[in-house]
Design a protein around this motif. Structure first.
Motif, PDB file in Angstrom:
ATOM      1  N   ILE A 217       0.844  -1.189   0.000  1.00 34.15           N
ATOM      2  CA  ILE A 217       0.000   0.000   0.000  1.00 34.15           C
ATOM      3  C   ILE A 217       0.883   1.244   0.000  1.00 34.15           C
ATOM      4  N   GLY A 218       0.592   2.159  -0.901  1.00 38.99           N
ATOM      5  CA  GLY A 218       1.400   3.385  -0.978  1.00 38.99           C
ATOM      6  C   GLY A 218       1.243   4.008  -2.351  1.00 38.99           C
ATOM      7  N   SER A 219       2.010   5.046  -2.582  1.00 37.20           N
ATOM      8  CA  SER A 219       1.871   5.754  -3.850  1.00 37.20           C
ATOM      9  C   SER A 219       2.956   5.335  -4.845  1.00 37.20           C
ATOM     10  N   GLY A 220       2.568   5.301  -6.119  1.00 39.67           N
ATOM     11  CA  GLY A 220       3.526   5.007  -7.183  1.00 39.67           C
ATOM     12  C   GLY A 220       4.555   6.116  -7.342  1.00 39.67           C
ATOM     13  N   THR A 221       4.336   7.244  -6.665  1.00 40.26           N
ATOM     14  CA  THR A 221       5.308   8.351  -6.742  1.00 40.26           C
ATOM     15  C   THR A 221       6.356   8.241  -5.621  1.00 40.26           C
ATOM     16  N   SER A 222       6.189   7.259  -4.746  1.00 40.02           N
ATOM     17  CA  SER A 222       7.094   7.157  -3.598  1.00 40.02           C
ATOM     18  C   SER A 222       8.215   6.148  -3.883  1.00 40.02           C
ATOM     19  N   ALA A 223       9.463   6.598  -3.709  1.00 46.41           N
ATOM     20  CA  ALA A 223      10.619   5.742  -4.026  1.00 46.41           C
ATOM     21  C   ALA A 223      10.632   4.492  -3.149  1.00 46.41           C
ATOM     22  N   ASN A 224      10.335   4.657  -1.851  1.00 45.79           N
ATOM     23  CA  ASN A 224      10.441   3.471  -0.977  1.00 45.79           C
ATOM     24  C   ASN A 224       9.303   2.483  -1.257  1.00 45.79           C
ATOM     25  N   THR A 225       8.130   2.993  -1.673  1.00 44.28           N
ATOM     26  CA  THR A 225       7.017   2.091  -2.018  1.00 44.28           C
ATOM     27  C   THR A 225       7.364   1.296  -3.274  1.00 44.28           C
ATOM     28  N   LYS A 226       7.933   1.988  -4.275  1.00 39.33           N
ATOM     29  CA  LYS A 226       8.291   1.302  -5.521  1.00 39.33           C
ATOM     30  C   LYS A 226       9.331   0.214  -5.249  1.00 39.33           C
ATOM     31  N   ARG A 227      10.245   0.508  -4.322  1.00 39.65           N
ATOM     32  CA  ARG A 227      11.286  -0.455  -3.966  1.00 39.65           C
ATOM     33  C   ARG A 227      10.660  -1.692  -3.312  1.00 39.65           C
ATOM     34  N   LEU A 228       9.678  -1.477  -2.414  1.00 41.45           N
ATOM     35  CA  LEU A 228       9.010  -2.611  -1.763  1.00 41.45           C
ATOM     36  C   LEU A 228       8.312  -3.488  -2.803  1.00 41.45           C
ATOM     37  N   LEU A 229       7.701  -2.808  -3.772  1.00 42.44           N
ATOM     38  CA  LEU A 229       6.988  -3.512  -4.829  1.00 42.44           C
ATOM     39  C   LEU A 229       7.955  -4.392  -5.643  1.00 42.44           C
ATOM     40  N   GLN A 230       9.095  -3.811  -6.017  1.00 44.96           N
ATOM     41  CA  GLN A 230      10.107  -4.574  -6.790  1.00 44.96           C
ATOM     42  C   GLN A 230      10.592  -5.787  -6.008  1.00 44.96           C
ATOM     43  N   LEU A 231      10.921  -5.557  -4.725  1.00 47.61           N
ATOM     44  CA  LEU A 231      11.463  -6.644  -3.906  1.00 47.61           C
ATOM     45  C   LEU A 231      10.413  -7.734  -3.705  1.00 47.61           C
ATOM     46  N   GLY A 232       9.169  -7.322  -3.470  1.00 45.17           N
ATOM     47  CA  GLY A 232       8.077  -8.289  -3.276  1.00 45.17           C
ATOM     48  C   GLY A 232       7.889  -9.125  -4.536  1.00 45.17           C
ATOM     49  N   ARG A 233       7.898  -8.447  -5.702  1.00 41.33           N
ATOM     50  CA  ARG A 233       7.647  -9.145  -6.983  1.00 41.33           C
ATOM     51  C   ARG A 233       8.750 -10.131  -7.339  1.00 41.33           C
ATOM     52  N   LYS A 234       9.957  -9.844  -6.858  1.00 48.53           N
ATOM     53  CA  LYS A 234      11.054 -10.780  -7.139  1.00 48.53           C
ATOM     54  C   LYS A 234      10.759 -12.140  -6.515  1.00 48.53           C
ATOM     55  N   VAL A 235      10.090 -12.109  -5.360  1.00 45.34           N
ATOM     56  CA  VAL A 235       9.812 -13.347  -4.630  1.00 45.34           C
ATOM     57  C   VAL A 235       8.425 -13.902  -4.989  1.00 45.34           C
ATOM     58  N   ASN A 236       7.472 -13.014  -5.162  1.00 41.63           N
ATOM     59  CA  ASN A 236       6.088 -13.444  -5.352  1.00 41.63           C
ATOM     60  C   ASN A 236       5.454 -12.621  -6.473  1.00 41.63           C
ATOM     61  N   LYS A 237       5.147 -13.305  -7.579  1.00 38.43           N
ATOM     62  CA  LYS A 237       4.603 -12.600  -8.765  1.00 38.43           C
ATOM     63  C   LYS A 237       3.271 -11.913  -8.441  1.00 38.43           C
ATOM     64  N   LYS A 238       2.547 -12.470  -7.468  1.00 41.84           N
ATOM     65  CA  LYS A 238       1.246 -11.860  -7.143  1.00 41.84           C
ATOM     66  C   LYS A 238       1.414 -10.767  -6.076  1.00 41.84           C
ATOM     67  N   THR A 239       2.254  -9.812  -6.417  1.00 38.38           N
ATOM     68  CA  THR A 239       2.460  -8.653  -5.539  1.00 38.38           C
ATOM     69  C   THR A 239       1.877  -7.437  -6.247  1.00 38.38           C
ATOM     70  N   PHE A 240       0.979  -6.735  -5.562  1.00 35.46           N
ATOM     71  CA  PHE A 240       0.256  -5.640  -6.212  1.00 35.46           C
ATOM     72  C   PHE A 240       0.437  -4.328  -5.447  1.00 35.46           C
ATOM     73  N   LEU A 241       0.460  -3.246  -6.217  1.00 39.53           N
ATOM     74  CA  LEU A 241       0.479  -1.908  -5.607  1.00 39.53           C
ATOM     75  C   LEU A 241      -0.962  -1.459  -5.392  1.00 39.53           C
ATOM     76  N   VAL A 242      -1.283  -0.996  -4.184  1.00 42.90           N
ATOM     77  CA  VAL A 242      -2.625  -0.461  -3.925  1.00 42.90           C
ATOM     78  C   VAL A 242      -2.452   0.991  -3.485  1.00 42.90           C
ATOM     79  N   GLU A 243      -2.952   1.915  -4.313  1.00 40.04           N
ATOM     80  CA  GLU A 243      -2.686   3.333  -4.044  1.00 40.04           C
ATOM     81  C   GLU A 243      -3.807   4.036  -3.288  1.00 40.04           C
ATOM     82  N   HIS A 244      -5.030   3.523  -3.410  1.00 38.02           N
ATOM     83  CA  HIS A 244      -6.142   4.191  -2.718  1.00 38.02           C
ATOM     84  C   HIS A 244      -7.224   3.192  -2.334  1.00 38.02           C
ATOM     85  N   ASP A 245      -8.192   3.663  -1.542  1.00 34.90           N
ATOM     86  CA  ASP A 245      -9.180   2.713  -1.030  1.00 34.90           C
ATOM     87  C   ASP A 245     -10.347   2.475  -1.983  1.00 34.90           C
TER      88      ASP A 245
END
Ligand code: SF4
Length: 286
Positions: A217-245
Motif C-alpha cells: 500500500i502506498g503511492s507510485g510516486t514514492s521511491a520506498n514504495t516502488k522499492r518494496l513492490l520490486q522486492l516483493g515481486r522478485k519473490v512473489n509474482k502476485k504482488t500488487f500496488l494499492v494506491e487508494h481505497d
C-alpha cells in the motif's frame, strides 16, 4: 477462510509522522495561507487532505507572496531556497526528516574534506538533488551498468546512498566501483539507507514468501514504495500496488487465501485500515 497477515511496517515512518504532525499544527494555528515547496511527502492522498485544510503546494517561491509561511519537505531541499526565502522575508519551516538531515551532514563533510562524493540513487529524486546541492559535481550512480573503468581522477571518494535504496543493490554498486577502479587510494563508504526502509525491505521479502498474494500500500510516486513492490515481486509474482481505497479488488482477491499487507513509509494508517476493511467486506460477499 481468507487470512490477512499485516506487516509491522505499516503506516507512516517516524520521519513522515513527524513532518505531518508539524504541518497539521501549523495549519490549525496559522490564520493565513500556508504553502509547501513541492510535496511534503510522496503521497497524493495525504497531500490532498492537507490541501483541503488550506495548504497550497507550489513548485517555485515566485508563486508565493512576500512574508508568507512556506514548509520545506521531509526529503530535504536545496540551499538556494533558503537564500531566496530570506530575500522575500518568507518564514520557512523545514520538516526535513532527522535521518535525511544526518545524511546531509555526512555529504557536506565528505565534500569539505575534498573527497569526490558518489551518491547511489535516482538523480531525478528531490532527495538526491538536495545532496548534489551540498556536494557540487557529485557522481550519481543509479545502477551497476553506469559504472565505468577507472573513471575517478580523484583518488579519494566517499560513497553515500539515497535513504530509500535497496541494501543489496547499494552493496553491489559499491563492490563494482571497487572492482573497476584500482586507482583509488581511499574509499569511504556510508550505508545511509534509513533503518525504517531497511526493515520494511527485509519484511517484504519474508512476507512475500509466506503468502499467496501480497499488497504493497502506498503511492507510485514514492521511491520506498516502488522499492518494496520490486522486492516483493522478485519473490512473489502476485504482488500488487494499492494506491487508494477505491481500488477494485476482484482480480487481486481471485483465488487468494493468504494475503500479506505492507505499506510504504508515506502511506497513512487510515488507508491501510480502509483497505483491510474492504478486503473483509469483499470476501464476505463471496
Ligand atoms: S523513510 Fe526513512 S529517511 Fe525517509 S522520511 Fe522515513 S524515516 Fe526519514
Amino acid at each position: 477462510m481468507l487470512k490477512i497477515k499485516l506487516a509491522k511496517g505499516i503506516g507512516f515512518c517516524s520521519g513522515v509522522k513527524r513532518a505531518i504532525n508539524i504541518v497539521e499544527k501549523i495549519l490549525t494555528r496559522h490564520k493565513g495561507k500556508v504553502y509547501s515547496y513541492g510535496s511534503i511527502i510522496h503521497n497524493p492522498l495525504v497531500i490532498r487532505r492537507l490541501e483541503k485544510k488550506n495548504l497550497f503546494t507550489v513548485s517555485s517561491l515566485d508563486d508565493v507572496e512576500d512574508s508568507s509561511v512556506v514548509i520545506l519537505p521531509s526529503h530535504g531541499s536545496p540551499r538556494f531556497i533558503k537564500n531566496l526565502a530570506k530575500k522575500k522575508k518568507i518564514k520557512l519551516i523545514d520538516v526535513i526528516c532527522p535521518y535525511v538531515s544526518s545524511v546531509h551532514k555526512i555529504c557536506a563533510s565528505l565534500y569539505r574534506k575534498k573527497l569526490k562524493v558518489v551518491i547511489v540513487g535516482d538523480r531525478t529524486h528531490p532527495e538526491v538533488k538536495a545532496l548534489v546541492d551540498l556536494a557540487p559535481n557529485a557522481r550519481i550512480i543509479g545502477n551497476t551498468n553506469e559504472i565505468k573503468e577507472n573513471e575517478f581522477s580523484y583518488k579519494k571518494i566517499g560513497i553515500i546512498s539515497q535513504t530509500t535504496q535497496a541494501k543489496a543493490e547499494f552493496f553491489k554498486i559499491v563492490a563494482k566501483i571497487l572492482k573497476k577502479n584500482h586507482n583509488l587510494s581511499q574509499v569511504h563508504i556510508f550505508n545511509t539507507i534509513c533503518l525504517d526502509t531497511s526493515n520494511r525491505q527485509e519484511e517484504v521479502k519474508r512476507l512475500a514468501e509466506v503468502v499467496d498474494t501480497l499488497l504493497v500500500i502506498g503511492s507510485g510516486t514514492s521511491a520506498n514504495t516502488k522499492r518494496l513492490l520490486q522486492l516483493g515481486r522478485k519473490v512473489n509474482k502476485k504482488t500488487f500496488l494499492v494506491e487508494h481505497d477505491n481500488v477494485v479488488l476482484d482480480k487481486i482477491l481471485k483465488n487468494a487465501r493468504d494475503i500479506g499487507i505492507i505499506s510504504g513509509a508515506s502511506a497513512p494508517q487510515w488507508l491501510v485500515k480502509a483497505i483491510v476493511k474492504k478486503i473483509r467486506e469483499a470476501t464476505l460477499d463471496t
